[in-house]
Design a protein around this motif. Structure first.
Motif, short mmCIF file in Angstrom:
data_model
loop_
_atom_site.label_atom_id
_atom_site.label_comp_id
_atom_site.label_asym_id
_atom_site.label_seq_id
_atom_site.Cartn_x
_atom_site.Cartn_y
_atom_site.Cartn_z
N ASP A 28 7.63 8.24 0.21
CA ASP A 28 6.26 7.97 -0.23
C ASP A 28 5.57 9.17 -0.85
O ASP A 28 4.62 9.00 -1.61
CB ASP A 28 5.42 7.42 0.93
CG ASP A 28 5.25 8.43 2.06
OD1 ASP A 28 6.00 9.43 2.08
OD2 ASP A 28 4.37 8.22 2.92
N HIS A 34 1.84 11.93 -4.17
CA HIS A 34 2.29 10.61 -3.72
C HIS A 34 3.27 10.02 -4.72
O HIS A 34 3.02 9.99 -5.92
CB HIS A 34 1.09 9.68 -3.53
CG HIS A 34 0.24 10.03 -2.36
ND1 HIS A 34 0.39 9.48 -1.11
CD2 HIS A 34 -0.78 10.91 -2.25
CE1 HIS A 34 -0.49 9.99 -0.28
NE2 HIS A 34 -1.22 10.86 -0.95
N LEU A 36 4.82 6.86 -3.93
CA LEU A 36 4.66 5.42 -3.77
C LEU A 36 3.26 5.15 -3.23
O LEU A 36 2.68 5.97 -2.53
CB LEU A 36 5.69 4.85 -2.78
CG LEU A 36 7.17 5.05 -3.08
CD1 LEU A 36 8.00 4.58 -1.90
CD2 LEU A 36 7.57 4.30 -4.34
N LYS A 37 2.74 3.97 -3.54
CA LYS A 37 1.46 3.55 -3.00
C LYS A 37 1.56 2.09 -2.58
O LYS A 37 2.24 1.30 -3.24
CB LYS A 37 0.35 3.71 -4.05
CG LYS A 37 -0.06 5.16 -4.30
CD LYS A 37 -1.26 5.24 -5.22
CE LYS A 37 -1.65 6.69 -5.45
NZ LYS A 37 -2.15 7.30 -4.20
#
Length: 436
Positions: A28, A34, A36-37
């Motif tokens: 993540d 970041h 991934l969200k």
């Protein structure tokens, strides 16, 4: 969008296993960035903003000058559109970041707390125009009438355009997105008309059996985003169907076969019970109407009672009906799977608690045994250098022996049986008396 079925937490980083891959994992974040969200933290679909200040477009989600795209900027008052809105990856006062359509880069709503642009309304509908400008009109990548935003496509005078989105500019100019494209046209320039409205029958006609061009997935999703109470629940690219759920008095499933423009609705009819209705070769207007009201009549539909197989339907209809049944079965299985996974996780939690308790008890027992053995060994070692007569403890066994010889010794003459406290005194006695 990716789907994951396993999660492993390693410090501040969470790893997810791609569903169905078996051994492929993603993470993540990397450092403070970041990777991934969660889907609910971002927005997808057509989004429009009006610039409050002139801003250079960025190559990535960063407000720094090093990310600028040279010669590519949006001026104050310009309207830009994007297809993805994401919060700042650094959790600061910048963003959210808008990914512009047609690969134009990124813009941001706030920069260090200062507002750079504000969201504006996009109207959904169907408009038909005829090009009236003598030189024609050139398609734009953004709803901005500037040379650097032009596509190579030029619509000549008299061309009929069908449009599905409308944005009102700050100067009163209306921008329209041409249906089936990502480009925009405008209705006037410097007070002169570029387009003139015309009625739908004069712009586009087709026979009931004519084949219309396919819808794109993004077009169908964009249409759904503009209608309240409809949510996407599945996409099967192999079957070329995208499914939605419509909230209302009764829950309705809408299956859109985007390559053939066929729309199937499964609902609980108040008098006929559970029924399925299909409409073939639907227009964009009919798509919007069905999404708003799945029971609307278009004169193109054929019905099937879910529990009845006695109607005379052709092979295509039977296939579509079977596919709907499979979709419903998959939804049921998915719900059952969710319940089973929840139950398994509860069992895992209980087993982990039991194993943790047993492990703690065993660890405490072993630690106690080790401590007792260490203490016993130390007691034996101290006892080995402790005087048994006066309980005095010495640093070594040799020191204890010297102490015993000097203080607690017992030496006796073999001739006169006289006792002495040490060997030296006995030797002196023997020398003096000749008792050797």
């Amino acid at each position: 969008k990716i789907y994951c079925d396993r999660k492993v937490i390693d410090g501040s980083v969470t790893f997810y296993r791609l569903q169905g891959s078996g051994s492929c994992w993603v993470f993540d974040k990397r450092g403070e960035i970041h990777m991934l969200k969660p889907e609910n933290s971002v927005r997808c679909g057509l989004i429009a903003y009006q610039m409050c200040s002139a801003v250079n477009m960025r190559r990535r989600t960063n407000v720094g000058d090093e990310s600028r795209i040279p010669g590519c900027s949006a001026e104050e008052g310009h309207i830009v559109v994007g297809d993805y809105l994401s919060p700042s990856p650094y959790n600061n006062n910048n963003g959210p970041f808008l990914r512009l359509t047609n690969g134009m880069g990124w813009l941001f709503e706030y920069k260090r707390g200062e507002q750079m642009m504000r969201e504006v309304f996009i109207e959904t509908g169907f408009w038909h125009f005829r090009v009236v400008n003598e030189a024609g009109i050139q398609l734009r990548k953004q709803p901005i009438d500037k040379f650097k935003f032009r596509f190579s496509t030029v619509y000549p005078p008299g061309e009929i355009l069908m449009c599905d989105r409308k944005i009102v500019g700050a100067d009163g100019v209306n921008f329209y997105r041409v249906e089936g494209t990502t480009g925009w046209v405008f209705d006037k320039r410097n007070g002169s008309s570029m387009l003139t409205p015309c009625t739908a029958p004069n712009t586009f006609t087709h026979s009931p059996n004519a084949s219309l061009p396919s819808w794109s997935i993004d077009f169908v999703r964009g249409m759904a985003c503009a209608i309240e109470g409809i949510h996407e629940i599945g996409l099967n690219e192999q079957s070329r169907v995208i499914s939605f759920s419509k909230e209302g008095a009764t829950k309705t499933r809408i299956n859109i076969y985007y390559t053939t423009r066929t729309i199937g609705t499964a609902l609980d009819h108040p008098t006929q019970g559970k029924t399925q209705l299909f409409r073939r070769n639907c227009t964009n207007t009919e798509l919007a109407e069905i999404m708003r009201n799945p029971r609307v009549h278009t004169t193109k539909g054929y019905k099937r009672k879910v529990s009845s197989r006695e109607q005379d339907i052709d092979a295509e209809e039977e296939t579509r009906n079977a596919l709907l049944d499979v979709d419903e079965a998959l939804a049921t299985l998915e719900e059952r799977r969710r319940v089973l996974v929840k139950s398994i996780r509860e069992h895992d939690s209980r087993r982990f608690a039991i194993e943790k308790g047993a492990s703690t008890a065993m660890r405490d027992h072993v630690e106690t045994c080790v401590n007792e053995k260490v203490q016993a060994d130390r007691a034996r070692e101290v006892a080995s250098r402790t005087c048994k007569m006066c309980n005095r403890v010495f640093g070594s066994v040799q020191a204890l022996n010297s102490h015993n010889d000097a203080v607690h010794g017992y030496y006796q003459c073999e001739y006169c049986y006289k006792e002495f406290s040490n060997q030296h005194a006995l030797n002196q006695h023997c020398d003096a008396t000749g008792h050797w």
